[in-house]
Write a protein that holds these residues in place. Structure first.
Motif, short mmCIF file in Angstrom:
data_model
loop_
_atom_site.label_atom_id
_atom_site.label_comp_id
_atom_site.label_asym_id
_atom_site.label_seq_id
_atom_site.Cartn_x
_atom_site.Cartn_y
_atom_site.Cartn_z
N THR A 8 0.84 -1.20 0.00
CA THR A 8 0.00 0.00 0.00
C THR A 8 0.88 1.25 0.00
OG1 THR A 8 -0.11 0.05 2.41
CG2 THR A 8 -1.87 -1.13 1.24
N ALA A 44 0.36 5.77 0.47
CA ALA A 44 -0.52 6.90 0.74
C ALA A 44 0.28 8.18 0.62
CB ALA A 44 -1.16 6.79 2.12
N ALA A 98 -4.80 7.06 -1.27
CA ALA A 98 -4.32 5.78 -0.76
C ALA A 98 -4.54 4.71 -1.83
CB ALA A 98 -5.04 5.40 0.52
N VAL A 109 -4.35 6.03 8.24
CA VAL A 109 -3.55 6.93 7.41
C VAL A 109 -3.44 8.28 8.13
CG1 VAL A 109 -3.43 8.16 5.20
CG2 VAL A 109 -4.34 5.81 5.28
N LEU A 114 -9.66 0.19 2.38
CA LEU A 114 -9.03 0.20 1.06
C LEU A 114 -9.55 -1.00 0.28
CD1 LEU A 114 -5.29 1.02 1.95
CD2 LEU A 114 -7.18 2.59 1.49
#
Length: 669
Positions: free
Chosen positions: A558, A560, A575, A588, A636
């Motif tokens: 991932t 962000a 993200a 986040v 997500l």
């Protein structure tokens, strides 16, 4: 083309219409010799005019080593030696042909010092016969009445580096083709269709693959023979002017690919134009391009330099083109480009830099930016050469923008990997930000990525049918939210399965299929989202406009980051989840407290996703994360990009809002 009656050469000395005009013409020829004439198209070539009360065409061509130059055309049976032009100390041959006019085809018959007669097209012709015919055509290009004054005024006062630029790259011959079986639409038909499509899809600019006349369809226009003539495949010069004019009147900019790096060896073209290596270097170690079997311009020769500078200026001056994307700049910068030891000649200081080409590029950018405020010059440059988009006065080459080929390569290398392997290559995406602000970059997904066996972008995506579309949507979202201007090649917006074929139109039959329609809708919404959020374009080339939130969660694959407007007021939190595993309560860090509205979600059902999202948005919490005092816990979705914008008040809940797209209307099929 028109085939007139008997023509004759005016017997008095050519070009002596008036003494003042002759003096000016001689002055222009002197500028040509000195390398300071970037408007050769006003003097060389074929100009329909009047001489001593007689209508006809004035011709002028540079051929300094010719023994004789004559005009061949229909009325003299294409016979050399009948309509002979006058020579001069400047190497320019000129003359006036009575009765020669609009639509008449011609070539120059050039008798060389070895006694050979070469039949050459006019290097400065404004129009050409439709390929495979190769003659030049006399044409008046000053009669079109432009209606784009509002656009031109706005263009001159716009700082495009701080504006949204989303480019739709198009090959006119294969975008769409007529249903009646004819090979091409004309410029006027294409103008309406492409403007309507760009409005529907939200693109700000069209980029046309080379429009300069070219003989071989398979070169896609990148081997030009007519540097001052729009290809006649789609109509007349006025038709192309209408195309640009119509785009401007509807708020669409027009960028054109332009190729000063090399030219083909076709017999009717520039190669050994007067029997000598006039435009090219005589030594193949400098004058022959091994990659494309083409010839390389002699940038150190004043007249050749002015020929190319004039061509660049011509398209902006006469056709109102908004920008030139200069092809293959890397091949111009290095004398050893694609060459082994012993196959190239060092410069005067023993280095590999092509000093004459460097000076030409600087001169071109100074000329264009000085004469035409608001015009873009864009470099396709694939090496680490520094300062490509820096001002010439600051030691750079002077381009407005440079294609970020590193971003394109790293992104595609990463996204082609199966998600299970992405955990080991986290830095392939994060590395880009090490150099992202060293140049003014454009992020290109161009025609070069969907040809030569590479397959279409959709076919390059890993996974099953659903995952391929999800990966592609995610990659496009990543492109549109990273710093840099945007470019997407035609057909990529709806997900062609096959790679691009210049001999047929795009696979429009795919529209009407859910996943393809969803992908196209997503691109349209991305363009709308991009253009309406200042944080995504105002500070593209300023490090204050971007910061990582996290780029090192390799275990979950991932990323962000936050984009920020130039005044620091607007923030967009982005993200990405590069795995097919949903991430719930993924925390986040955020720059400010408040409600974070979900403003983009590539997993929305209308795009073909699983419809997993954040119920319209989330509130921040005073939970430190990623070095920030506040954070949000978000979902997500699998193989997705989501974006959030902080707002001051909680929005009204929407029924069953499990995912929130941008709210743009659905595109027509």
């Amino acid at each position: 083309m028109r085939r007139g009656g008997q023509l004759r050469t005016v017997e008095s000395k050519p070009l002596e219409e008036t003494s003042s005009r002759l003096a000016r013409f001689r002055a222009e020829l002197d500028r040509l010799r000195r390398g300071s004439n970037a408007s050769m198209y006003h003097w060389l070539g074929a100009h329909i005019t009047e001489h001593n009360g007689t209508q006809g065409t004035r011709f002028a061509v540079w051929a300094p080593n010719a023994v004789e130059v004559s005009l061949i055309h229909n009325a003299n049976g294409w016979t050399p030696g009948q309509d002979v032009l006058w020579g001069s100390d400047s190497g320019v041959w000129s003359g006036f042909i009575e009765g020669f006019g609009q639509g008449d085809a011609y070539k120059y018959a050039i008798r060389t010092q070895t006694g050979e007669t070469l039949e050459k097209a006019d290097p400065l012709a404004f129009y050409s016969e439709r390929p495979p015919a190769t003659a030049s055509v006399a044409w008046d290009i000053d009669s079109y009445e432009w209606t784009d004054s509002d656009w031109m005024i706005r263009r001159a006062s716009t700082n495009w580096l701080e504006r949204p630029i989303s480019v739709y790259e198009v090959h006119l011959a294969s975008w769409k083709r007529p249903e009646d079986g004819s090979k091409y639409f004309n410029y006027r038909e294409l103008a309406k269709q492409l403007v309507d499509y760009c409005h529907e899809m939200g693109f700000t600019h069209l980029e046309l693959m080379p429009m300069t006349e070219y003989p071989f369809d398979g070169s896609w226009g990148y081997q030009a023979t007519g540097y001052f003539a729009p290809t006649s495949r789609f109509g007349t010069p006025e038709d192309f002017m209408y195309f640009v004019d119509h785009c401007h009147r509807n708020g669409i900019g027009v960028i054109m690919d332009w190729v000063p790096a090399h030219f083909p060896t076709d017999a009717h073209s520039l190669a050994r134009f007067d029997g000598t290596c006039l435009y090219e270097h005589s030594d193949p170690r400098k004058g022959f391009h091994p990659d494309w079997n083409t010839l390389i311009f002699n940038y150190g020769r004043n007249e050749v330099r002015d020929f190319l500078l004039s061509s660049a200026r011509f398209w902006i001056d006469k056709y109102h083109i908004d920008g030139l994307r200069v092809d293959a700049v890397a091949s111009m910068l290095y004398l050893d480009y694609s060459r082994e030891d012993g196959e190239w000649i060092p410069n005067q200081f023993g280095g590999r830099e092509n000093l004459e080409a460097l000076q030409f590029l600087k001169d071109m950018n100074v000329e264009l930016h000085g004469q035409f405020p608001g015009v873009l010059t864009i470099a396709e440059e694939s090496t680490s050469w520094g300062g490509v988009s820096h001002p010439v006065y600051n030691g750079g080459l002077g381009f407005s923008i440079k294609w970020d080929m590193g971003w394109m390569n790293d992104t595609l290398h990463y996204i082609r990997r199966e998600p299970i392997h992405r955990t080991h290559h986290q830095n392939e995406l994060s590395f880009r930000m090490v150099y992202a602000f060293t140049e003014n970059f454009m992020l290109p997904l161009s025609h070069d990525e969907v040809v030569h066996g590479k397959q279409s972008l959709l076919s390059q995506m890993p996974g099953d049918y659903w995952q391929k579309f999800a990966n592609l949507r995610m990659m496009y979202g990543y492109q549109y939210t990273m710093p840099g201007k945007k470019l997407l090649f035609m057909g990529c917006e709806f997900g062609q399965w096959t790679e691009w074929n210049h001999d047929s139109e795009l696979d429009w039959a795919l529209l009407g299929h859910e996943k393809h329609d969803g992908l196209r809708l997503f691109i349209g919404d991305l363009n709308h989202f991009y253009k309406t959020h200042r944080a995504l374009f105002e500070a593209d080339f300023d490090p204050t406009g971007f910061s990582w939130i996290q780029a090192d969660d390799a275990q979950n694959s991932t990323y962000a980051f936050v984009r920020t407007s130039s005044d620091g007021v607007e923030h967009i939190i982005v993200a990405l989840n590069f795995t097919p595993v949903p991430r719930h309560d993924y925390r986040v860090g955020v720059p400010v407290s408040g409600f974070y509205k979900e403003v983009l979600n590539s997993d929305a059902k209308i795009y073909g996703g699983s419809n997993l999202g954040n119920q319209g948005g989330v509130y921040s919490e005073e939970v430190p994360c990623h070095g920030r005092e506040h954070s949000i816990a978000v979902t997500l979705p699998p193989l997705s990009i989501v974006a959030f914008r902080p707002i001051s008040a909680k929005p009204t809940p929407k029924a069953a809002a499990s995912a929130v797209p941008t709210g743009r209307r659905k595109l027509s099929e």
